[in-house]
Design a protein around this motif. Structure first.
Motif, PDB file in Angstrom:
ATOM      1  N   ALA A  91      91.824  56.432  57.175  1.00 18.09           N
ATOM      2  CA  ALA A  91      92.754  55.304  57.221  1.00 18.09           C
ATOM      3  C   ALA A  91      92.971  54.817  58.646  1.00 18.09           C
ATOM      4  CB  ALA A  91      94.093  55.704  56.599  1.00 18.09           C
ATOM      5  N   VAL A  92      93.142  55.748  59.591  1.00 18.16           N
ATOM      6  CA  VAL A  92      93.348  55.370  60.991  1.00 18.16           C
ATOM      7  C   VAL A  92      92.103  54.688  61.547  1.00 18.16           C
ATOM      8  CG1 VAL A  92      93.728  56.255  63.322  1.00 18.16           C
ATOM      9  CG2 VAL A  92      95.074  57.145  61.428  1.00 18.16           C
ATOM     10  N   GLY A  93      90.924  55.246  61.254  1.00 16.53           N
ATOM     11  CA  GLY A  93      89.682  54.664  61.760  1.00 16.53           C
ATOM     12  C   GLY A  93      89.447  53.253  61.260  1.00 16.53           C
ATOM     13  N   VAL A  94      89.638  53.044  59.949  1.00 12.96           N
ATOM     14  CA  VAL A  94      89.452  51.713  59.366  1.00 12.96           C
ATOM     15  C   VAL A  94      90.480  50.732  59.923  1.00 12.96           C
ATOM     16  CG1 VAL A  94      89.566  50.381  57.233  1.00 12.96           C
ATOM     17  CG2 VAL A  94      88.391  52.589  57.256  1.00 12.96           C
ATOM     18  N   LEU A  95      91.731  51.175  60.020  1.00 15.54           N
ATOM     19  CA  LEU A  95      92.798  50.299  60.518  1.00 15.54           C
ATOM     20  C   LEU A  95      92.550  49.893  61.962  1.00 15.54           C
ATOM     21  CD1 LEU A  95      95.512  48.975  59.832  1.00 15.54           C
ATOM     22  CD2 LEU A  95      96.644  51.046  60.696  1.00 15.54           C
ATOM     23  N   MET A  96      92.134  50.833  62.807  1.00 17.61           N
ATOM     24  CA  MET A  96      91.886  50.519  64.214  1.00 17.61           C
ATOM     25  C   MET A  96      90.696  49.582  64.367  1.00 17.61           C
ATOM     26  SD  MET A  96      92.701  54.071  66.233  1.00 17.61           S
ATOM     27  CE  MET A  96      92.600  53.293  67.850  1.00 17.61           C
ATOM     28  N   ASN A 102      86.729  47.524  67.022  1.00 14.58           N
ATOM     29  CA  ASN A 102      85.932  48.579  67.635  1.00 14.58           C
ATOM     30  C   ASN A 102      86.005  49.829  66.766  1.00 14.58           C
ATOM     31  OD1 ASN A 102      85.338  47.051  70.016  1.00 14.58           O
ATOM     32  ND2 ASN A 102      87.367  47.548  70.793  1.00 14.58           N
ATOM     33  N   MET A 103      84.932  50.615  66.799  1.00 11.07           N
ATOM     34  CA  MET A 103      84.919  51.903  66.100  1.00 11.07           C
ATOM     35  C   MET A 103      85.092  52.988  67.153  1.00 11.07           C
ATOM     36  SD  MET A 103      82.242  53.087  63.214  1.00 11.07           S
ATOM     37  CE  MET A 103      82.527  54.563  62.207  1.00 11.07           C
ATOM     38  N   TRP A 104      86.198  53.742  67.065  1.00 12.25           N
ATOM     39  CA  TRP A 104      86.602  54.628  68.159  1.00 12.25           C
ATOM     40  C   TRP A 104      85.938  55.992  68.113  1.00 12.25           C
ATOM     41  CZ3 TRP A 104      89.415  52.554  72.054  1.00 12.25           C
ATOM     42  CH2 TRP A 104      89.908  51.269  71.806  1.00 12.25           C
ATOM     43  N   TRP A 105      85.472  56.428  66.962  1.00 11.03           N
ATOM     44  CA  TRP A 105      84.660  57.639  66.861  1.00 11.03           C
ATOM     45  C   TRP A 105      83.591  57.376  65.805  1.00 11.03           C
ATOM     46  CZ3 TRP A 105      89.874  57.540  65.485  1.00 11.03           C
ATOM     47  CH2 TRP A 105      90.150  57.558  64.123  1.00 11.03           C
ATOM     48  N   ASP A 106      82.539  58.173  65.874  1.00 15.61           N
ATOM     49  CA  ASP A 106      81.389  57.879  65.012  1.00 15.61           C
ATOM     50  C   ASP A 106      80.712  59.181  64.593  1.00 15.61           C
ATOM     51  OD1 ASP A 106      79.327  56.758  63.649  1.00 15.61           O
ATOM     52  OD2 ASP A 106      78.301  55.926  65.389  1.00 15.61           O
ATOM     53  N   TYR A 107      80.738  59.472  63.300  1.00 10.34           N
ATOM     54  CA  TYR A 107      80.096  60.664  62.756  1.00 10.34           C
ATOM     55  C   TYR A 107      78.790  60.312  62.044  1.00 10.34           C
ATOM     56  CZ  TYR A 107      84.799  62.677  63.369  1.00 10.34           C
ATOM     57  OH  TYR A 107      85.991  63.094  63.883  1.00 10.34           O
ATOM     58  N   SER A 108      78.197  59.207  62.406  1.00 12.44           N
ATOM     59  CA  SER A 108      76.985  58.747  61.718  1.00 12.44           C
ATOM     60  C   SER A 108      75.840  59.753  61.819  1.00 12.44           C
ATOM     61  CB  SER A 108      76.536  57.397  62.286  1.00 12.44           C
ATOM     62  OG  SER A 108      77.511  56.404  62.048  1.00 12.44           O
ATOM     63  N   ASP A 109      75.825  60.554  62.887  1.00 11.12           N
ATOM     64  CA  ASP A 109      74.747  61.533  63.065  1.00 11.12           C
ATOM     65  C   ASP A 109      74.993  62.815  62.267  1.00 11.12           C
ATOM     66  OD1 ASP A 109      73.476  59.799  64.792  1.00 11.12           O
ATOM     67  OD2 ASP A 109      74.424  60.626  66.582  1.00 11.12           O
ATOM     68  N   GLU A 110      76.177  62.949  61.691  1.00 13.60           N
ATOM     69  CA  GLU A 110      76.494  64.152  60.918  1.00 13.60           C
ATOM     70  C   GLU A 110      76.075  63.971  59.452  1.00 13.60           C
ATOM     71  OE1 GLU A 110      77.590  66.882  62.142  1.00 13.60           O
ATOM     72  OE2 GLU A 110      78.238  66.259  64.150  1.00 13.60           O
ATOM     73  N   HIS A 111      75.760  65.080  58.810  1.00 10.91           N
ATOM     74  CA  HIS A 111      75.411  65.035  57.379  1.00 10.91           C
ATOM     75  C   HIS A 111      76.661  64.758  56.546  1.00 10.91           C
ATOM     76  CE1 HIS A 111      71.360  66.391  58.144  1.00 10.91           C
ATOM     77  NE2 HIS A 111      71.813  67.464  58.806  1.00 10.91           N
ATOM     78  N   PHE A 112      76.463  64.105  55.419  1.00 10.29           N
ATOM     79  CA  PHE A 112      77.537  63.825  54.469  1.00 10.29           C
ATOM     80  C   PHE A 112      78.710  63.090  55.129  1.00 10.29           C
ATOM     81  CE2 PHE A 112      75.540  67.905  53.259  1.00 10.29           C
ATOM     82  CZ  PHE A 112      74.920  67.487  52.090  1.00 10.29           C
ATOM     83  N   ASN A 113      78.369  62.010  55.820  1.00 14.36           N
ATOM     84  CA  ASN A 113      79.413  61.203  56.446  1.00 14.36           C
ATOM     85  C   ASN A 113      79.621  59.925  55.632  1.00 14.36           C
ATOM     86  OD1 ASN A 113      78.226  58.585  57.981  1.00 14.36           O
ATOM     87  ND2 ASN A 113      76.705  60.247  58.092  1.00 14.36           N
ATOM     88  N   PHE A 114      80.772  59.307  55.847  1.00 16.40           N
ATOM     89  CA  PHE A 114      81.071  58.040  55.183  1.00 16.40           C
ATOM     90  C   PHE A 114      81.255  56.963  56.241  1.00 16.40           C
ATOM     91  CE2 PHE A 114      84.260  54.964  53.560  1.00 16.40           C
ATOM     92  CZ  PHE A 114      83.510  54.420  52.526  1.00 16.40           C
ATOM     93  N   LYS A 115      80.202  56.168  56.457  1.00 18.80           N
ATOM     94  CA  LYS A 115      80.208  55.051  57.382  1.00 18.80           C
ATOM     95  C   LYS A 115      80.653  55.444  58.790  1.00 18.80           C
ATOM     96  CE  LYS A 115      80.883  51.515  53.846  1.00 18.80           C
ATOM     97  NZ  LYS A 115      81.669  50.348  53.394  1.00 18.80           N
ATOM     98  N   GLY A 116      80.456  56.720  59.138  1.00 15.59           N
ATOM     99  CA  GLY A 116      80.774  57.187  60.479  1.00 15.59           C
ATOM    100  C   GLY A 116      82.234  57.528  60.707  1.00 15.59           C
ATOM    101  N   TYR A 117      83.101  57.214  59.751  1.00 12.26           N
ATOM    102  CA  TYR A 117      84.531  57.466  59.927  1.00 12.26           C
ATOM    103  C   TYR A 117      84.891  58.935  59.690  1.00 12.26           C
ATOM    104  CZ  TYR A 117      85.241  52.375  59.732  1.00 12.26           C
ATOM    105  OH  TYR A 117      85.205  51.027  59.987  1.00 12.26           O
ATOM    106  N   ILE A 118      84.314  59.521  58.666  1.00 12.00           N
ATOM    107  CA  ILE A 118      84.614  60.898  58.291  1.00 12.00           C
ATOM    108  C   ILE A 118      83.313  61.597  57.928  1.00 12.00           C
ATOM    109  CG2 ILE A 118      86.967  60.467  57.474  1.00 12.00           C
ATOM    110  CD1 ILE A 118      85.849  60.269  54.636  1.00 12.00           C
ATOM    111  N   CYS A 119      83.335  62.928  57.919  1.00 12.47           N
ATOM    112  CA  CYS A 119      82.168  63.685  57.484  1.00 12.47           C
ATOM    113  C   CYS A 119      82.619  65.049  56.982  1.00 12.47           C
ATOM    114  CB  CYS A 119      81.139  63.834  58.611  1.00 12.47           C
ATOM    115  SG  CYS A 119      81.675  64.873  59.968  1.00 12.47           S
TER     116      CYS A 119
END
Length: 303
Positions: A91-96, A102-119
């Motif tokens: 929620a914080v990532g999408v809201l920001m 801007n996207m303030w953190w990015d988990y795109s390189d992690e397995h089982f992530n959702f659009k880089g916001y969470i993993c």
């Protein structure tokens, strides 16, 4: 006392405010240490300039207040805390991103992530972290809160509340300046590229015309140009000077935007350094150039 009269799930507003402040600081300290171990350097982590990360304070506060009744069931605490913290981070990532683009953190390189916001990996870490917090650290923190004199605690809450509001305003302003800078860098880059393309196309067109006309036409063109009047030469020189002046202004402004001064936009520099995976949805290339400039500046200072 106002802070004592309001309570939720057995916690007074006074206790919740101090829990938020303490865990926001602890979260900031953890982020600083983790970044230092990973990157080999200090960085003032978090969205605010103060030594606090509110996302940790809010997260621990939510877990402590809501899951206190499930303390007899560690597995339930683990599962629920993982889900709650992951939902909160999303929620914080999408809201920001919606607010600041801007996207303030990015988990795109992690397995089982959702659009880089969470993993999945970070969700598990949230759950394990909350177990440590609730069963080991939280009783100790609550013990500290109980021994703090009430008047001192209230003053700390009021003063820190005012400082956090001021810091939030300044940080939002810094993000606004950063986005304006990124937009201008992108626009200047586009203008320089467009100008270069147009100039190159003109040269290419002339070369093709000369090639199509053959050697005889090329000779006639050369003779005609030699016999051109001084007025025509003056006009051509004036056009070249204006073109060079235009390009110089663009280049000068571009260099000024890329190279921060020591005192200018220190908050902008801190934000770029504090979020290594910060991405701009509209001006990604410009942000990368700024990031390189900031890294070079910090490297020169440390050398």
């Amino acid at each position: 006392m106002f802070f004592e009269k309001i309570s939720f799930f057995g916690f007074s507003l006074y206790e919740m405010c101090l829990l938020f402040l303490i865990w926001s600081f602890i979260g900031w300290a953890i982020e600083v240490c983790a970044h230092a171990l990973k990157m080999g350097e200090y960085s003032n982590r978090g969205f605010l300039s103060m030594p606090i990360c509110p996302i940790y304070g809010v997260g621990v506060l939510i877990i402590t207040v809501i899951l206190g009744r499930f303390m007899e069931y560690p597995i339930v605490v683990f599962i629920l805390s993982s889900l709650i913290c992951t939902a909160f981070e999303l929620a914080v990532g999408v809201l920001m991103k919606l607010i600041f683009h801007n996207m303030w953190w990015d988990y795109s390189d992690e397995h089982f992530n959702f659009k880089g916001y969470i993993c999945l990996k970070v969700s598990i870490e949230w759950g394990l972290g909350c177990l440590i917090v609730e069963y080991c650290a939280e009783p100790w923190v609550e013990g500290i809160i109980r021994i703090i004199p009430r008047m001192i605690g209230v003053m700390v809450i009021i003063v820190m509340g005012v400082l956090i509001v001021i810091d939030c305003v300044n940080s939002v302003s810094a993000v606004y300046r950063l986005n304006l800078r990124l937009k201008e860098i992108s626009e200047i880059s586009a203008k320089m590229y467009d100008h270069s393309q147009k100039l190159g196309m003109k040269f290419a067109d002339k070369a093709l015309e000369a090639a199509d006309a053959g050697a005889e036409k090329a000779a006639e063109f050369y003779i005609a140009s030699e016999e051109a009047s001084e007025e025509a030469e003056r006009l051509r020189e004036e056009v070249r000077e204006k073109r060079d002046e235009f390009e110089e202004k663009l280049r000068s402004r571009y260099d000024a935007l890329i190279a921060f001064s020591d005192r200018e936009d220190r908050r902008v520099i801190r934000l770029i350094n504090a979020f290594p995976s910060l991405r701009s949805s509209e001006h990604g290339e410009a942000l990368e150039k700024l990031r390189i400039s900031v890294r070079e500046k910090l490297h020169r200072k440390g050398a």
